[in-house]
Scaffold this motif. Structure first.
Motif, PDB file in Angstrom:
ATOM      1  N   GLY A  21       0.833  -1.201   0.000  1.00 38.44           N
ATOM      2  CA  GLY A  21       0.000   0.000   0.000  1.00 38.44           C
ATOM      3  C   GLY A  21       0.861   1.242   0.000  1.00 38.44           C
ATOM      4  N   THR A  22       1.594   1.444  -1.086  1.00 38.10           N
ATOM      5  CA  THR A  22       2.511   2.579  -1.179  1.00 38.10           C
ATOM      6  C   THR A  22       2.173   3.477  -2.359  1.00 38.10           C
ATOM      7  OG1 THR A  22       4.063   1.290  -2.522  1.00 38.10           O
ATOM      8  CG2 THR A  22       4.461   1.338  -0.147  1.00 38.10           C
ATOM      9  N   ASP A  23       2.577   4.731  -2.208  1.00 31.81           N
ATOM     10  CA  ASP A  23       2.561   5.670  -3.321  1.00 31.81           C
ATOM     11  C   ASP A  23       3.985   6.196  -3.465  1.00 31.81           C
ATOM     12  OD1 ASP A  23       2.879   7.572  -1.286  1.00 31.81           O
ATOM     13  OD2 ASP A  23       0.813   8.291  -1.427  1.00 31.81           O
ATOM     14  N   ASP A  24       4.184   7.280  -4.178  1.00 34.36           N
ATOM     15  CA  ASP A  24       5.550   7.777  -4.395  1.00 34.36           C
ATOM     16  C   ASP A  24       6.209   8.336  -3.134  1.00 34.36           C
ATOM     17  OD1 ASP A  24       3.888   9.989  -4.316  1.00 34.36           O
ATOM     18  OD2 ASP A  24       4.760  10.970  -6.063  1.00 34.36           O
ATOM     19  N   ARG A  66      -6.431  -1.017   0.215  1.00 28.86           N
ATOM     20  CA  ARG A  66      -6.987  -0.389  -0.993  1.00 28.86           C
ATOM     21  C   ARG A  66      -5.875   0.050  -1.947  1.00 28.86           C
ATOM     22  NH1 ARG A  66     -12.031  -0.335  -1.139  1.00 28.86           N
ATOM     23  NH2 ARG A  66     -13.310  -0.260   0.736  1.00 28.86           N
ATOM     24  N   LYS A  67      -4.841   0.647  -1.394  1.00 24.59           N
ATOM     25  CA  LYS A  67      -3.755   1.138  -2.248  1.00 24.59           C
ATOM     26  C   LYS A  67      -2.996  -0.029  -2.891  1.00 24.59           C
ATOM     27  CE  LYS A  67      -1.189   4.201  -4.200  1.00 24.59           C
ATOM     28  NZ  LYS A  67      -1.645   4.725  -5.485  1.00 24.59           N
ATOM     29  N   ALA A  68      -2.796  -1.122  -2.171  1.00 25.15           N
ATOM     30  CA  ALA A  68      -2.138  -2.298  -2.754  1.00 25.15           C
ATOM     31  C   ALA A  68      -2.964  -2.826  -3.925  1.00 25.15           C
ATOM     32  CB  ALA A  68      -1.928  -3.381  -1.698  1.00 25.15           C
ATOM     33  N   MET A  69      -4.281  -2.922  -3.746  1.00 25.62           N
ATOM     34  CA  MET A  69      -5.156  -3.391  -4.824  1.00 25.62           C
ATOM     35  C   MET A  69      -5.174  -2.386  -5.982  1.00 25.62           C
ATOM     36  SD  MET A  69      -6.150  -6.408  -3.975  1.00 25.62           S
ATOM     37  CE  MET A  69      -7.391  -6.676  -5.251  1.00 25.62           C
ATOM     38  N   LYS A 101      -5.249 -15.614 -10.046  1.00 22.94           N
ATOM     39  CA  LYS A 101      -4.712 -16.107  -8.770  1.00 22.94           C
ATOM     40  C   LYS A 101      -4.076 -14.959  -8.025  1.00 22.94           C
ATOM     41  CE  LYS A 101      -2.854 -19.173  -5.808  1.00 22.94           C
ATOM     42  NZ  LYS A 101      -2.637 -18.402  -4.607  1.00 22.94           N
ATOM     43  N   CYS A 102      -4.334 -14.885  -6.722  1.00 19.92           N
ATOM     44  CA  CYS A 102      -3.692 -13.892  -5.868  1.00 19.92           C
ATOM     45  C   CYS A 102      -3.137 -14.580  -4.617  1.00 19.92           C
ATOM     46  CB  CYS A 102      -4.677 -12.810  -5.416  1.00 19.92           C
ATOM     47  SG  CYS A 102      -5.250 -11.726  -6.725  1.00 19.92           S
ATOM     48  N   THR A 103      -2.056 -14.040  -4.128  1.00 20.88           N
ATOM     49  CA  THR A 103      -1.509 -14.448  -2.839  1.00 20.88           C
ATOM     50  C   THR A 103      -1.463 -13.191  -1.986  1.00 20.88           C
ATOM     51  OG1 THR A 103      -0.187 -16.182  -3.856  1.00 20.88           O
ATOM     52  CG2 THR A 103       0.444 -15.498  -1.639  1.00 20.88           C
ATOM     53  N   ILE A 104      -2.062 -13.287  -0.809  1.00 16.54           N
ATOM     54  CA  ILE A 104      -2.147 -12.145   0.093  1.00 16.54           C
ATOM     55  C   ILE A 104      -1.281 -12.440   1.319  1.00 16.54           C
ATOM     56  CG2 ILE A 104      -3.710 -10.622   1.382  1.00 16.54           C
ATOM     57  CD1 ILE A 104      -4.299 -11.008  -1.741  1.00 16.54           C
ATOM     58  N   MET A 105      -0.414 -11.508   1.663  1.00 20.37           N
ATOM     59  CA  MET A 105       0.416 -11.637   2.856  1.00 20.37           C
ATOM     60  C   MET A 105       0.033 -10.520   3.817  1.00 20.37           C
ATOM     61  SD  MET A 105       3.640 -12.370   0.442  1.00 20.37           S
ATOM     62  CE  MET A 105       2.694 -11.684  -0.923  1.00 20.37           C
ATOM     63  N   GLY A 115       5.063  -2.618   5.872  1.00 19.25           N
ATOM     64  CA  GLY A 115       3.687  -2.675   5.385  1.00 19.25           C
ATOM     65  C   GLY A 115       2.838  -3.657   6.168  1.00 19.25           C
ATOM     66  N   GLU A 116       1.536  -3.455   6.100  1.00 15.05           N
ATOM     67  CA  GLU A 116       0.592  -4.337   6.792  1.00 15.05           C
ATOM     68  C   GLU A 116       0.020  -5.406   5.874  1.00 15.05           C
ATOM     69  OE1 GLU A 116      -2.149  -2.616   9.653  1.00 15.05           O
ATOM     70  OE2 GLU A 116      -1.181  -0.675   9.362  1.00 15.05           O
ATOM     71  N   VAL A 117       0.087  -5.185   4.549  1.00 10.39           N
ATOM     72  CA  VAL A 117      -0.467  -6.144   3.593  1.00 10.39           C
ATOM     73  C   VAL A 117       0.300  -6.041   2.270  1.00 10.39           C
ATOM     74  CG1 VAL A 117      -2.255  -4.548   2.769  1.00 10.39           C
ATOM     75  CG2 VAL A 117      -2.618  -7.012   2.555  1.00 10.39           C
ATOM     76  N   GLU A 118       0.459  -7.198   1.613  1.00 13.28           N
ATOM     77  CA  GLU A 118       1.091  -7.260   0.304  1.00 13.28           C
ATOM     78  C   GLU A 118       0.257  -8.190  -0.573  1.00 13.28           C
ATOM     79  OE1 GLU A 118       5.437  -8.233  -1.748  1.00 13.28           O
ATOM     80  OE2 GLU A 118       5.273  -8.017   0.429  1.00 13.28           O
ATOM     81  N   VAL A 119       0.053  -7.787  -1.821  1.00  7.98           N
ATOM     82  CA  VAL A 119      -0.792  -8.536  -2.752  1.00  7.98           C
ATOM     83  C   VAL A 119       0.031  -8.890  -3.985  1.00  7.98           C
ATOM     84  CG1 VAL A 119      -2.893  -8.472  -4.153  1.00  7.98           C
ATOM     85  CG2 VAL A 119      -2.830  -7.263  -1.957  1.00  7.98           C
ATOM     86  N   GLU A 120       0.066 -10.176  -4.295  1.00  6.10           N
ATOM     87  CA  GLU A 120       0.787 -10.686  -5.471  1.00  6.10           C
ATOM     88  C   GLU A 120      -0.225 -11.420  -6.346  1.00  6.10           C
ATOM     89  OE1 GLU A 120       4.675 -13.001  -5.036  1.00  6.10           O
ATOM     90  OE2 GLU A 120       3.176 -14.556  -5.373  1.00  6.10           O
ATOM     91  N   CYS A 121      -0.203 -11.175  -7.646  1.00  8.73           N
ATOM     92  CA  CYS A 121      -1.223 -11.779  -8.520  1.00  8.73           C
ATOM     93  C   CYS A 121      -0.603 -12.378  -9.786  1.00  8.73           C
ATOM     94  CB  CYS A 121      -2.242 -10.725  -8.943  1.00  8.73           C
ATOM     95  SG  CYS A 121      -3.180 -10.021  -7.576  1.00  8.73           S
TER      96      CYS A 121
END
Length: 148
Positions: A54-57, A70-73, A92-96, A134-140
């Protein structure tokens, strides 16, 4: 997963992968300098997205778990859009998550990015420390046939 299912999955991957690594396409549009990975790699009919935080610049977005989710998605959707794809291509998604007790909170955000009845396969796991705190990471993984 049974051996039969594993064999079928391996066959699918083999059929859709590029003939060799030289055929892979590396996507890096908008990737901040110094990041030691590609945002996405396309090989054959499959697109593998790197994990998105969930990062921006400026770094992690403020607002805690929901805002980061929301930002990660959004970051996943933006990468796909830059490649001419969309969330409908995700298979497929993997959520950490740093805190698995927030699984239900993540699900509320996650489902809003997909059409009802068209949710990708998914795994979720707890992680002891994500990049940048980070609190969440999304890989797809997305499916995008090259012979349209």
């Amino acid at each position: 997963m049974t051996l039969k299912h594993f064999t079928a999955a391996l066959a699918l991957l083999t059929c859709t992968a590029a003939t060799n690594a030289a055929d892979a396409e590396f996507y890096n549009k908008g990737n901040p300098p110094g990041r030691p990975f590609s945002l996405a790699v396309r090989t054959g009919d499959l697109v593998f997205l790197s994990g998105q935080l969930g990062t921006d610049d400026k770094g992690l977005v403020p607002g805690g778990f929901e805002a980061q989710s929301r930002k990660a998605m959004d970051n996943v959707a933006d990468i796909l859009k830059g490649m001419g794809l969309g969330m409908d291509n995700v298979v497929k998604c993997t959520i950490m998550m740093a805190d698995m007790s927030k699984w239900g909170d993540f699900n509320k955000v996650y489902v809003s990015y997909f059409k009802p009845g068209r949710l990708p396969a998914r795994s979720a796991l707890g992680a002891n420390g994500l990049a940048l705190g980070g609190e969440v990471e999304v890989e797809c993984v997305a499916y995008a046939p090259t012979n349209k």
